[in-house]
Motif scaffolding. Structure first.
Motif, PDB file in Angstrom:
ATOM      1  N   ASP A 122       6.542  -6.802  -6.380  1.00  5.90           N
ATOM      2  CA  ASP A 122       6.781  -5.503  -7.020  1.00  5.90           C
ATOM      3  C   ASP A 122       8.235  -5.028  -6.901  1.00  5.90           C
ATOM      4  O   ASP A 122       8.641  -4.122  -7.618  1.00  5.90           O
ATOM      5  CB  ASP A 122       5.838  -4.431  -6.441  1.00  5.90           C
ATOM      6  CG  ASP A 122       6.046  -4.215  -4.943  1.00  5.90           C
ATOM      7  OD1 ASP A 122       6.409  -5.171  -4.239  1.00  5.90           O
ATOM      8  OD2 ASP A 122       5.852  -3.072  -4.484  1.00  5.90           O
ATOM      9  N   GLY A 163      13.150  -3.708   3.774  1.00  2.00           N
ATOM     10  CA  GLY A 163      12.712  -2.372   4.169  1.00  2.00           C
ATOM     11  C   GLY A 163      11.253  -2.123   3.855  1.00  2.00           C
ATOM     12  O   GLY A 163      10.667  -2.788   3.001  1.00  2.00           O
ATOM     13  N   THR A 174       2.120 -12.788  -2.896  1.00  4.21           N
ATOM     14  CA  THR A 174       3.303 -11.991  -3.188  1.00  4.21           C
ATOM     15  C   THR A 174       2.906 -10.679  -3.862  1.00  4.21           C
ATOM     16  O   THR A 174       3.697  -9.758  -3.954  1.00  4.21           O
ATOM     17  CB  THR A 174       4.259 -12.749  -4.120  1.00  4.21           C
ATOM     18  OG1 THR A 174       3.521 -13.131  -5.291  1.00  4.21           O
ATOM     19  CG2 THR A 174       4.807 -13.998  -3.450  1.00  4.21           C
ATOM     20  N   ARG A 175       1.666 -10.631  -4.346  1.00  5.51           N
ATOM     21  CA  ARG A 175       1.157  -9.422  -4.976  1.00  5.51           C
ATOM     22  C   ARG A 175      -0.334  -9.296  -4.656  1.00  5.51           C
ATOM     23  O   ARG A 175      -1.185  -9.831  -5.378  1.00  5.51           O
ATOM     24  CB  ARG A 175       1.394  -9.510  -6.488  1.00  5.51           C
ATOM     25  CG  ARG A 175       1.168  -8.220  -7.219  1.00  5.51           C
ATOM     26  CD  ARG A 175       1.660  -8.330  -8.672  1.00  5.51           C
ATOM     27  NE  ARG A 175       1.249  -7.168  -9.426  1.00  5.51           N
ATOM     28  CZ  ARG A 175       1.892  -6.009  -9.415  1.00  5.51           C
ATOM     29  NH1 ARG A 175       2.988  -5.870  -8.724  1.00  5.51           N
ATOM     30  NH2 ARG A 175       1.434  -4.993 -10.104  1.00  5.51           N
ATOM     31  N   LYS A 201      -0.319   2.009  -0.516  1.00  2.00           N
ATOM     32  CA  LYS A 201      -0.529   3.080   0.447  1.00  2.00           C
ATOM     33  C   LYS A 201      -0.978   4.354  -0.241  1.00  2.00           C
ATOM     34  O   LYS A 201      -1.601   5.205   0.370  1.00  2.00           O
ATOM     35  CB  LYS A 201       0.789   3.395   1.178  1.00  2.00           C
ATOM     36  CG  LYS A 201       1.237   2.320   2.115  1.00  2.00           C
ATOM     37  CD  LYS A 201       2.680   2.577   2.544  1.00  2.00           C
ATOM     38  CE  LYS A 201       3.162   1.507   3.491  1.00  2.00           C
ATOM     39  NZ  LYS A 201       4.613   1.336   3.439  1.00  2.00           N
ATOM     40  N   GLY A 207       2.616  -9.834   1.865  1.00  2.00           N
ATOM     41  CA  GLY A 207       3.689  -9.921   0.869  1.00  2.00           C
ATOM     42  C   GLY A 207       5.074  -9.863   1.486  1.00  2.00           C
ATOM     43  O   GLY A 207       6.033 -10.398   0.936  1.00  2.00           O
ATOM     44  N   PRO A 218      13.887 -10.517   1.467  1.00  2.00           N
ATOM     45  CA  PRO A 218      12.480 -10.911   1.342  1.00  2.00           C
ATOM     46  C   PRO A 218      11.596  -9.711   1.023  1.00  2.00           C
ATOM     47  O   PRO A 218      11.530  -8.769   1.804  1.00  2.00           O
ATOM     48  CB  PRO A 218      12.154 -11.478   2.734  1.00  2.00           C
ATOM     49  CG  PRO A 218      13.098 -10.789   3.666  1.00  2.00           C
ATOM     50  CD  PRO A 218      14.318 -10.417   2.881  1.00  2.00           C
ATOM     51  N   VAL A 219      10.934  -9.751  -0.119  1.00  2.00           N
ATOM     52  CA  VAL A 219      10.095  -8.630  -0.569  1.00  2.00           C
ATOM     53  C   VAL A 219       8.867  -9.170  -1.299  1.00  2.00           C
ATOM     54  O   VAL A 219       8.788 -10.353  -1.606  1.00  2.00           O
ATOM     55  CB  VAL A 219      10.860  -7.710  -1.560  1.00  2.00           C
ATOM     56  CG1 VAL A 219      11.820  -6.784  -0.844  1.00  2.00           C
ATOM     57  CG2 VAL A 219      11.580  -8.513  -2.627  1.00  2.00           C
ATOM     58  N   GLN A 258       8.497   1.421   3.625  1.00  2.00           N
ATOM     59  CA  GLN A 258       8.450   2.885   3.670  1.00  2.00           C
ATOM     60  C   GLN A 258       7.436   3.397   4.691  1.00  2.00           C
ATOM     61  O   GLN A 258       6.330   2.876   4.750  1.00  2.00           O
ATOM     62  CB  GLN A 258       8.032   3.424   2.303  1.00  2.00           C
ATOM     63  CG  GLN A 258       9.013   3.109   1.208  1.00  2.00           C
ATOM     64  CD  GLN A 258       8.716   3.940  -0.018  1.00  2.00           C
ATOM     65  OE1 GLN A 258       8.864   5.163  -0.003  1.00  2.00           O
ATOM     66  NE2 GLN A 258       8.282   3.288  -1.081  1.00  2.00           N
TER      67      GLN A 258
HETATM   68  P1  AMP Z   1       6.315  -0.413   0.606  1.00  2.00           P
HETATM   69  O1  AMP Z   1       5.020  -0.189   1.273  1.00  2.00           O
HETATM   70  O2  AMP Z   1       6.264  -0.041  -0.842  1.00  2.00           O
HETATM   71  O3  AMP Z   1       7.476   0.156   1.327  1.00  2.00           O
HETATM   72  O4  AMP Z   1       6.549  -1.991   0.601  1.00  2.00           O
HETATM   73  C1  AMP Z   1       7.049  -2.709   1.711  1.00  2.00           C
HETATM   74  C2  AMP Z   1       7.047  -4.195   1.400  1.00  2.00           C
HETATM   75  O5  AMP Z   1       5.713  -4.654   1.168  1.00  2.00           O
HETATM   76  C3  AMP Z   1       7.851  -4.563   0.133  1.00  2.00           C
HETATM   77  O6  AMP Z   1       8.522  -5.791   0.333  1.00  2.00           O
HETATM   78  C4  AMP Z   1       6.784  -4.714  -0.919  1.00  2.00           C
HETATM   79  O7  AMP Z   1       7.170  -5.599  -1.942  1.00  2.00           O
HETATM   80  C5  AMP Z   1       5.625  -5.280  -0.108  1.00  2.00           C
HETATM   81  N1  AMP Z   1       4.345  -4.907  -0.712  1.00  2.00           N
HETATM   82  C6  AMP Z   1       3.860  -3.662  -0.885  1.00  2.00           C
HETATM   83  N2  AMP Z   1       2.662  -3.692  -1.486  1.00  2.00           N
HETATM   84  C7  AMP Z   1       2.371  -5.002  -1.696  1.00  2.00           C
HETATM   85  C8  AMP Z   1       1.261  -5.699  -2.273  1.00  2.00           C
HETATM   86  N3  AMP Z   1       0.209  -5.040  -2.742  1.00  2.00           N
HETATM   87  N4  AMP Z   1       1.319  -7.049  -2.325  1.00  2.00           N
HETATM   88  C9  AMP Z   1       2.386  -7.732  -1.833  1.00  2.00           C
HETATM   89  N5  AMP Z   1       3.462  -7.134  -1.278  1.00  2.00           N
HETATM   90  C10 AMP Z   1       3.455  -5.789  -1.207  1.00  2.00           C
END
Ligand code: AMP
Ligand code: TRP
Length: 332
Positions: free
Chosen positions: A147, A7, A183-184, A197, A21, A143-144, A9
Motif C-alpha cells: 500500500d 515507519g 505484502t497486502r 487499524k 507486510g 521496506p514497506v 503509525q
Molecule cells: P501503518 O499501519 O499504515 O502505519 O503501516 C505500517 C506498515 O505496515 C507499512 O509498511 C504498511 O505498508 C504495512 N501494512 C499496513 N497494512 C498492511 C496490510 N494490510 N498488509 C500488508 N502490509 C500492511
C-alpha cells in the motif's frame, strides 16, 4: 552505503498486516543494513488522536517492534515528533512537491472519503512528510507493504526534483523493498479491503494484542467461499478471501502459497482454518507475551525511544545543515 528507513503509525492496534507486510521483514533486514525504525506520531495526527491514546499507542508500537525481534541497540527505534528535523524538511518538500502529484495519491482519497474539504491539510501533505522521513537520513532502501508503493514513488519524484532544481545529487533515490507472501494482507471480512487499524469491525483484523481464543474465533469467522481449496495458487484467482487466508498461512509458515495448497488441496475451509489458527497462535504467541511484558515496563520502552531519538537527531543534523546551504538559507 546502504541505509534503511521505515515507519509505522501509532494510530491503534498493530495487526497481522503490519507484522507480515512490514515488521517481520524489518527483523530480517537488520543484519544487513543500518536501520532506522520510526513510530510516526506526526503522521498519526493527520487524523484526530486522543492525546492519552496516542501516548499509549506509541509505547505499544515500540513494544511490538522490540518484541518482534528488532534490536534497539543495533538499530535506531524512535518516535518522529522528537526529531524536529522531520517537520523542517517536510516544509521544504511542501515547496518542492506539486499539487498535481499529491492529487493523485490514492491513500488520501481513501482516508479523506467523500468530504475531502473537511480533511486536514496534514492528511493531504502526508506523503511529503514521509519523503522527509526517508530523505532526512538519505536512506537508500525502504521496506514497506504494497500500500505504500505510491508514496515511495512520490518520494523518488521529490528527491529527483530537489536534485534537479538545485543542480545537485544530494538525495539518493530510495528503493522500495516489498517482499514476502503477504505484502497486502486483506480484511478477514472483505477480501477486497486491506486489513487496517481503522476498520470499524475488529473481526476484520488480527491484532497483535489478541488472545489465542480471539485469534481462533476471528479466523473461524473469516469470510470464505463454498469451493474446496485448489491445488495451486493459480486456482485462487477470483477468490479473494480464500487467497488471503492461504497467503497468511504461507507467510506465517514462511513457505509459498503453492506449498500450502499441496497440503490442503481438495479440502474445505473448516480443517484449514483450524490449522491456520494453530499456526497463527504458535507464531504470534511468543511475540505477544514479550509485548505484554514490555508494556508493563514503560521505563524501558521510553528509554529506547529517548536513546533512539538522540541517535537519530545526530544523523539528521548534517542533512538539514547541508539542505539549508543548498537552498540558500543564510546560516549567519
Ligand atoms: P501503518 O499501519 O499504515 O502505519 O503501516 C505500517 C506498515 O505496515 C507499512 O509498511 C504498511 O505498508 C504495512 N501494512 C499496513 N497494512 C498492511 C496490510 N494490510 N498488509 C500488508 N502490509 C500492511
Ligand atoms: N505512511 C506509512 C504507512 O502508513 C508510514 C510511514 C511514515 C513510513 N513514514 C514512513 C513508511 C517512511 C516508510 C518510510 O504505512
Amino acid at each position: 552505503m546502504k541505509r534503511i528507513f521505515s515507519g509505522v503509525q501509532p494510530t491503534g492496534n498493530l495487526h497481522l498486516g503490519n507484522y507480515l507486510g512490514a515488521i517481520r521483514n524489518w527483523v530480517n533486514l537488520q543484519n544487513d543494513y543500518e536501520c532506522l525504525f520510526c513510530v510516526v506520531d506526526l503522521h498519526a495526527i493527520t487524523m484526530w488522536q486522543e492525546p492519552d491514546e496516542l501516548r499509549a499507542n506509541t509505547r505499544e508500537v515500540t513494544a511490538g517492534l522490540i518484541a518482534a525481534g528488532i534490536d534497539p541497540k543495533k538499530n535506531i527505534i524512535f518516535n518522529q515528533s522528537q526529531v524536529a528535523a522531520h517537520a523542517e524538511l517536510a516544509w521544504i518538500f511542501n515547496c518542492v512537491a506539486r499539487m498535481g502529484w499529491l492529487n493523485r495519491m490514492t491513500q488520501f482519497k481513501e482516508k479523506a472519503g467523500k468530504h475531502k474539504e473537511n480533511a486536514s491539510i496534514g492528511l493531504y501533505a502526508y506523503p511529503n512528510l514521509m519523503a522527509a522521513d526517508i530523505l532526512l537520513y538519505r536512506a537508500t532502501h525502504v521496506p514497506v507493504g504494497e500500500d505504500q508503493k505510491q508514496h515511495l514513488e512520490l518520494t523518488r519524484d521529490i528527491a529527483a526534483k530537489f536534485n534537479n532544481d538545485f543542480a545537485t545529487d544530494f538525495f539518493p533515490l530510495p528503493e522500495p523493498l516489498i517482499f514476502g507472501e503477504a505484502t497486502r494482507v486483506m480484511s478477514l471480512k472483505d477480501g477486497t479491503k486491506k486489513m487496517s487499524k481503522s476498520d470499524p469491525s475488529d473481526l476484520s483484523r488480527i491484532n497483535m494484542t489478541d488472545s489465542a481464543e480471539e485469534i481462533a474465533k476471528k479466523i473461524k469467522k473469516a469470510r470464505t467461499d463454498a469451493e474446496p481449496l485448489p491445488d495451486t495458487a493459480k486456482g485462487l484467482e477470483g477468490r479473494a478471501e480464500a487467497a488471503n487466508l492461504v497467503g497468511i498461512y504461507a507467510a506465517l509458515d514462511e513457505v509459498s502459497s503453492d506449498e500450502v495448497l499441496q497440503q490442503f488441496a481438495g479440502q474445505g475451509f473448516a480443517g484449514f482454518k483450524q490449522q491456520l489458527a494453530d499456526l497463527a497462535v504458535a507464531k504470534l504467541g511468543p511475540i505477544q507475551d514479550e509485548m505484554r511484558r514490555l508494556m508493563g515496563d514503560t521505563t524501558h520502552v521510553d528509554q529506547v525511544l529517548k536513546d533512539g531519538s538522540e541517535r537519530a537527531r545526530e544523523l539528521a543534523e548534517p542533512t538539514i545543515r547541508e539542505v539549508q546551504d543548498i537552498i540558500g538559507f543564510l546560516r549567519a
